[in-house]
Design a protein around this motif. Structure first.
Motif, mmCIF file in Angstrom:
data_model
loop_
_atom_site.group_PDB
_atom_site.id
_atom_site.type_symbol
_atom_site.label_atom_id
_atom_site.label_comp_id
_atom_site.label_asym_id
_atom_site.label_seq_id
_atom_site.Cartn_x
_atom_site.Cartn_y
_atom_site.Cartn_z
ATOM 1 N N TRP A 210 -15.123 -49.172 -3.823
ATOM 2 C CA TRP A 210 -15.722 -50.441 -3.438
ATOM 3 C C TRP A 210 -15.228 -51.592 -4.329
ATOM 4 N N ASP B 232 -16.629 -55.844 3.240
ATOM 5 C CA ASP B 232 -17.392 -55.400 4.415
ATOM 6 C C ASP B 232 -18.194 -54.142 4.070
ATOM 7 N N LYS B 233 -19.513 -54.312 3.932
ATOM 8 C CA LYS B 233 -20.381 -53.186 3.550
ATOM 9 C C LYS B 233 -20.490 -52.154 4.666
ATOM 10 N N THR B 234 -20.401 -52.594 5.914
ATOM 11 C CA THR B 234 -20.495 -51.646 7.029
ATOM 12 C C THR B 234 -19.299 -50.712 7.038
ATOM 13 N N SER C 175 -19.759 -48.207 4.321
ATOM 14 C CA SER C 175 -20.750 -47.208 4.695
ATOM 15 C C SER C 175 -20.143 -46.137 5.604
ATOM 16 N N ILE D 94 -13.006 -53.230 3.743
ATOM 17 C CA ILE D 94 -13.656 -53.054 2.437
ATOM 18 C C ILE D 94 -13.070 -54.038 1.431
#
Length: 198
Positions: A60, A19-21, A24, A15
């Motif tokens: 985030w 890294d958006k994955t 999530s 993060i």
């Protein structure tokens, strides 16, 4: 209390690199717990949803996410702080609304009292005027209500300026005596004082 997971550290490191994955995965892993904690504090599903989103937005945007040692504790503290801020804001808004309501109530009461006071004053003056001799009443109305000067009234009524002044003084004396006898506030006398100079 939130329960930690072994791979939280790896996900937090990802993060930190945007890294958006990874974000999530952590969101889905903890969102129910954050939401449940928030709703217990603020007693509102809608507010709890807002807090949930703010908590993860804070995570985030945290450039030091990789340095978070205990994500459990981090999320709980973040949720707690936001929930308490919401409660404080609600309290302040409630106090403000109550203050505005009280001000409106006081304003309405004051305005009503002034209206009643003004009507009563006008009624007393009208009654007092009706008791004046015709010439005095006419002089008073021309001077006080039409704002005419003594000389103008004298010309209009074809009488001397001294006679106008005498009639006005007698009229004021009579009106003052009537009002003093029919009210308990001497402030009403202000209403009959002529607003011109002689």
């Amino acid at each position: 209390m939130f329960k930690g997971h072994p791979n939280d550290e790896i996900l937090l490191a990802k993060i930190g690199k945007g890294d958006k994955t990874a974000f999530s995965v952590l969101y889905n892993r903890y969102r129910h717990k954050v939401y449940a904690y928030a709703v217990r504090v603020v007693k509102s599903n809608e507010l709890a949803e807002d807090i949930l989103h703010e908590v993860f937005l804070k995570l985030w945007l945290n450039e030091s996410a990789a340095a978070i040692m205990n994500l459990d504790a981090y999320l709980q503290v973040a949720a707690k702080n936001l929930a308490l801020n919401v409660l404080r804001k609600q309290k302040l808004e409630e106090l403000y609304k109550q203050h505005v309501k009280n001000d409106e109530r006081d304003y309405i009461a004051d305005t009503t009292a002034e209206h009643i006071h003004g009507r009563e004053t006008a009624r007393l003056i009208d009654t007092a005027k009706s008791l004046l001799p015709p010439q005095q009443r006419m002089v008073y109305e021309l001077c006080k209500e039409k704002g005419m000067k003594y000389e103008e009234v004298a010309d209009q009524l074809s009488i001397s300026k001294l006679t106008v002044k005498t009639h006005m003084q007698l009229a004021l004396r009579s009106l003052k005596a009537y009002l003093m006898a029919h009210t308990d506030t001497a402030l009403l006398i202000v209403a009959i004082i002529p607003c011109y100079f002689f």
